[in-house]
Design an enzyme around this catalytic site. Structure first.
Site, short mmCIF file in Angstrom:
data_model
loop_
_atom_site.label_atom_id
_atom_site.label_comp_id
_atom_site.label_asym_id
_atom_site.label_seq_id
_atom_site.Cartn_x
_atom_site.Cartn_y
_atom_site.Cartn_z
N THR A 73 0.70 -1.31 -0.07
CA THR A 73 -0.09 0.10 -0.06
C THR A 73 0.63 1.32 -0.05
O THR A 73 0.99 2.07 0.99
CB THR A 73 -1.01 -0.20 1.14
OG1 THR A 73 -1.48 -1.47 1.19
CG2 THR A 73 -2.11 1.08 0.97
N GLY A 74 1.59 1.48 -1.09
CA GLY A 74 2.42 2.53 -1.14
C GLY A 74 2.08 3.38 -2.44
O GLY A 74 0.71 3.58 -2.52
N LEU A 108 1.71 3.43 -5.37
CA LEU A 108 1.15 2.74 -6.32
C LEU A 108 -0.19 2.00 -5.92
O LEU A 108 -1.30 2.35 -6.32
CB LEU A 108 1.80 1.71 -7.26
CG LEU A 108 1.45 1.08 -8.65
CD1 LEU A 108 2.17 1.04 -9.53
CD2 LEU A 108 0.53 -0.02 -8.33
N LYS A 114 7.06 -0.80 -22.12
CA LYS A 114 6.98 -0.19 -20.87
C LYS A 114 8.50 0.08 -20.57
O LYS A 114 8.84 1.17 -20.01
CB LYS A 114 6.40 -0.83 -19.79
CG LYS A 114 6.53 -0.16 -18.34
CD LYS A 114 5.59 1.21 -18.29
CE LYS A 114 5.79 1.89 -17.10
NZ LYS A 114 5.27 1.14 -15.85
N ASN A 122 10.85 2.90 -18.83
CA ASN A 122 11.48 2.70 -17.64
C ASN A 122 13.16 2.41 -17.66
O ASN A 122 13.84 2.96 -16.55
CB ASN A 122 11.11 1.33 -16.99
CG ASN A 122 9.58 1.52 -16.33
OD1 ASN A 122 9.65 2.54 -15.69
ND2 ASN A 122 9.07 0.61 -16.17
#
Length: 313
Positions: A11-12, A14, A192, A196
């Site tokens: 639960t950060g 993102l 992606k 990145n």
């Protein structure tokens, strides 16, 4: 009304953002936390967002995976450096026949999940999100936020748009999260990496934000060269990334608000870097196909040095 139950592992910046949006939309969401547990259990989650701030005074917060209910969809929002925890976290919580939604960067992630747990669907999610955790239970969403979803099948064949990803997409759309559906997950993952690899790597090595990298003619050229080398890696696996996509990513970043990448934040906080998933795995996969990613290998070796030195402090 959707009766799917969601679990958020991590639960950060993102997981807190997307999980918070899902709960705000009325879905049943359960959050696994570590250091933030006491604060979030007492005060809930706060999300500052360019799309509108919101607070969730009460959330289903847990510190122990064994106390969480089994869920239909388990969202893996941990950094890949914490994937050693997944053999203990996933089996107790995902329902038989459920979905593991992997919101992580890099290559080969879904293969790791498939080795841990069977009889589930595995969906890869590529998040284009500028978001930071600024305090306990406090997420700041700066820009973007859409997710590309694709279903994983061993060997990464092109599988098209499946019912499972359409169901997940429906829930995320309901939460106001833009979703793109990918017929080819492997291609989506290489695409992606076009963003990145240069920005995460160079932000650490050169101690620079995205806007600083794009403002200088030399680093901007280096970013572009790295992007084309990622495309060469994808091509070695039969996936074509057009030049127009590379230009799109360059334009996308110029328009982005000044951003300190997630890897730079991890480095500044002396946390382990996601080097293997984002750099090592693509290099090795390209090598197996007979391609050498020389500039990316140079970035990889520099990051390994800096990360090792940083962890000793």
């Amino acid at each position: 009304m959707c009766d799917r139950k969601y679990a958020i592992l991590g639960t950060g910046a993102l997981g807190g953002f997307y999980g918070g949006k899902l709960q705000k939309a009325g879905l049943d969401v359960h959050f696994l936390l570590r250091s933030d547990y006491d604060h979030v259990k007492k005060y809930g989650l706060l999300v500052e967002s360019k799309d509108g701030d919101f607070a969730l005074p009460q959330v289903n917060a847990y510190q122990d995976i064994e106390k969480m209910p089994q869920c239909d969809v388990v969202v893996v929002a941990l950094k890949t450096t914490q994937n050693y925890l997944l053999p203990k976290l996933l089996p107790p919580i995902v329902k038989n026949g459920g979905v593991v939604l992997v919101l992580q960067n890099g290559l080969g992630i879904e293969e790791e999940i498939a080795q841990i747990i069977g009889n589930v669907s595995i969906i890869g999610g590529l998040c284009f999100l500028c978001s930071n955790k600024v305090a306990q239970g406090h997420i700041c969403h700066l820009d973007y936020g859409h997710i590309t979803l694709g279903e994983y099948i061993p060997g990464y064949p092109t599988v098209g748009i499946t019912d499972k990803i359409q169901q997940i997409a429906h829930d995320f759309h309901r939460a106001g999260i833009a979703i793109e559906l990918a017929e080819d997950l492997l291609l989506a993952r290489w695409k992606k990496l076009v963003w990145n690899i240069p920005y995460n790597g160079l932000s650490v090595i050169l101690n620079a934000r995205t806007d600083e990298l794009m403002a200088d003619m030399y680093t901007c050229k280096l970013v572009e060269q790295l992007m084309f080398e990622v495309a060469a890696g994808a091509n070695s696996h039969g996936r074509n990334i057009p030049d127009s996509f590379i230009q799109k990513m360059l334009d996308y970043t110029v328009k982005m608000k000044p951003y300190r990448t997630s890897m730079k934040i991890d480095y500044d906080e002396c946390r382990p870097l996601e080097i293997e998933a984002i750099f090592g795995n693509p290099i090795r996969q390209a090598q197996t196909a007979g391609a050498s990613l020389l500039q990316i290998s140079c970035i990889y070796n520099q990051l390994k040095f800096l990360d090792t030195k940083n962890q000793k402090q």
